[in-house]
Design a protein around this motif. Structure first.
Motif, mmCIF file in Angstrom:
data_model
loop_
_atom_site.group_PDB
_atom_site.id
_atom_site.type_symbol
_atom_site.label_atom_id
_atom_site.label_comp_id
_atom_site.label_asym_id
_atom_site.label_seq_id
_atom_site.Cartn_x
_atom_site.Cartn_y
_atom_site.Cartn_z
ATOM 1 N N HIS A 177 31.119 39.829 43.843
ATOM 2 C CA HIS A 177 32.113 39.079 44.145
ATOM 3 C C HIS A 177 32.480 38.313 43.516
ATOM 4 N N PHE A 178 31.925 37.509 42.523
ATOM 5 C CA PHE A 178 32.996 37.163 41.446
ATOM 6 C C PHE A 178 34.353 37.503 41.297
ATOM 7 N N LEU A 179 34.155 39.537 40.353
ATOM 8 C CA LEU A 179 35.093 39.899 40.308
ATOM 9 C C LEU A 179 35.935 40.382 41.059
ATOM 10 N N SER A 180 35.789 40.538 41.803
ATOM 11 C CA SER A 180 36.394 40.978 43.683
ATOM 12 C C SER A 180 37.570 40.168 43.754
ATOM 13 N N THR A 181 36.751 38.925 43.520
ATOM 14 C CA THR A 181 37.899 38.322 44.042
ATOM 15 C C THR A 181 38.993 37.750 42.865
ATOM 16 N N GLY A 182 38.626 38.220 41.614
ATOM 17 C CA GLY A 182 40.013 38.203 40.775
ATOM 18 C C GLY A 182 40.709 39.800 41.019
ATOM 19 N N ARG A 183 40.378 40.363 41.155
ATOM 20 C CA ARG A 183 41.093 42.018 41.138
ATOM 21 C C ARG A 183 41.383 41.786 42.449
#
Length: 482
Positions: A51-57
């Motif tokens: 989730h942390f990485l997906s919000t950035g992407r």
């Protein structure tokens, strides 16, 4: 026979059950300390990493933090990232606490992926050398008075870069070109490499290293992590060749002891007269190249984006830069005095870094139990701080989503609210180097072109920890008439 297979099946089930029990026990025992910050730890091992990485992407890296600030706590909350228990610190007071307690309560920390790509970095002796790099070698090389003599070199490389890659083009992809510019500069000033063929040979593998440094450490063919390890091995071999050549040149008087960071590193010894090993130097050089070009290339890319979107701000930057150009006789290169006249251009760069920080956050590790804002942070826990927690906070900046360089005029931002370079003892030692390469880029860009975005609504995402344009930011160029 049937009983035998049944026994095997029961043994297998017992093994799986025991393994899962151990996983959950280990996972949950890290969170058994009393009075922890509020928050959610997510799944075993991966926690909330996806989730942390997906919000950035998706182009909204601040969403992961802002959503949890509203739900749990405005100053600190807990999560699980990269298989580690993490306390996320938010706000100016949090920044002040972390930056003021370096080596007292917290110390620098990187995910396992970093140490597997740079294996020498995990060694105790290498960590001691890293401290020497940060507090002795780098400040000598990167202090303003030392960098002053490199401005003309930066300008010369920038002129060659724009002549080769921008001029006589109708359209260019900005992100790939800013990476090429900053990587060329880093190779020239850190390693004295000026051969375009060698720079190009290193660039491709190097970008694989940079994009995989912080990634899920899954070493399988086709993963970013696997590609980064292979690329790092290739780049390391090439850098070791350069190191060995430089040793010979220094011994024969063909190289200067102060010409670049490599010479400084080769000649620096500890209190026992011991010198750094070749592999250690190679890993640190590669790490410096990552830090010395990736962040600046992201900022240069966003400068192009915002100047395309705000013509009136572009016009002010153009006026400032042309005044400098017209004051110079002939084709003289930029100097220190010219850089000091670029005040508005730097305000623009600062506003770009406020809205699009070149690094989305950094990790620390608790080296002892401590209390912050009434919550306990256990020894061994990781801490994440993020510039977005203050940069986009209306308590710190009026209309934080608005692009307004004037907010950096006069007194500028309040302490610990504008932190693109971090703060305290671990403030980025290359911040002045970054300022120079960014301003030299702006000068050479705006005096040659106006431009417009090919895709007006192109999204920007975070390939943690760097912001990147989804399509590479293609622009149409309109050269100024002579």
């Amino acid at each position: 026979m049937e009983q035998f297979f049944l026994a095997l099946l029961l043994l297998f089930v017992s093994f799986v059950t025991l393994s899962l029990s151990l996983i959950f026990y280990t996972h949950n025992s890290k969170y058994s300390h009393p009075n922890l910050p509020p928050g959610k730890i997510g799944l075993p091992f991966i926690g909330e990493t996806l989730h942390f990485l997906s919000t950035g992407r998706k182009g909204h890296p601040e969403k992961f933090i802002f959503d949890r600030r509203r739900k749990y706590s405005s100053h600190v909350f807990k999560t699980n990232l990269f298989a580690e228990p993490v306390a996320v610190f938010c706000g100016a007071a949090s920044h002040k606490f972390l930056f003021s307690n370096e080596n007292k309560y917290v110390t620098s920390w990187w995910p396992d992926s970093v140490y597997k790509i740079f294996p020498s970095s995990s060694q105790t002796s290498s960590k001691d050398e890293a401290k020497k790099m940060r507090f002795k070698i780098l400040p000598q090389f990167l202090k303003p008075e030392a960098l002053e003599r490199y401005i003309s070199i930066m300008d010369h490389i920038a002129q060659r870069h724009f002549a080769d890659d921008w001029e006589n083009k109708n359209e260019v992809f900005v992100f790939s070109l800013t990476k090429r510019y900053t990587f060329w500069l880093a190779c020239r000033l850190f390693l004295s490499i000026d051969d375009p063929h060698l720079v190009a040979k290193l660039a491709g593998p190097f970008h694989c290293v940079a994009s995989g440094v912080i990634s899920m450490p899954i070493n399988l063919p086709g993963t970013k992590f696997n590609r980064a390890i292979k690329a790092a091995n290739f780049v390391r071999e090439e850098v070791v060749k350069i190191i060995r050549r430089r040793k010979i040149d220094l011994a024969e008087g063909k190289a200067s002891p102060i010409q670049d960071i490599l010479s400084h590193m080769l000649l620096a010894s500890d209190e026992n007269g011991e010198f750094m090993g070749e592999m250690d130097i190679a890993d640190k050089i590669i790490g410096l190249l990552v830090g010395g070009h990736d962040t600046a290339s992201a900022t240069c890319t966003f400068i192009v984006k915002f100047l395309a979107e705000f013509p009136h701000i572009y016009h002010k930057v153009y006026k400032e830069q042309m005044k400098i150009t017209e004051s110079k006789c002939g084709n003289k290169l930029l100097n220190w005095d010219d850089i000091q006249k670029m005040k508005y251009s730097w305000n623009v760069a600062c506003e770009v870094m406020r809205l699009a920080p070149p690094v989305q956050g950094a990790f620390r590790e608790a080296i002892s139990d401590f209390t912050f804002n009434g919550f306990s942070i256990p020894k061994g826990w990781k801490i994440l701080w993020s510039p977005n927690s203050t940069h986009r906070n209306p308590e710190n900046f009026i209309q934080p989503e608005k692009f307004d360089p004037s907010r950096f005029e006069r007194e500028g931002a309040a302490p610990f609210t504008f932190v693109p370079f971090g703060g305290g003892p671990r403030m980025c030692p290359g911040r002045e180097y970054a300022r120079l390469e960014i301003l030299v880029f702006i000068h050479n860009l705006v005096k040659r072109f106006k431009w417009e975005k090919v895709f007006p609504h192109e999204k920007f995402m975070i390939d943690f920890p760097m912001p990147v344009p989804e399509k590479g930011l293609p622009v149409r160029l309109y050269p100024h008439k002579a």
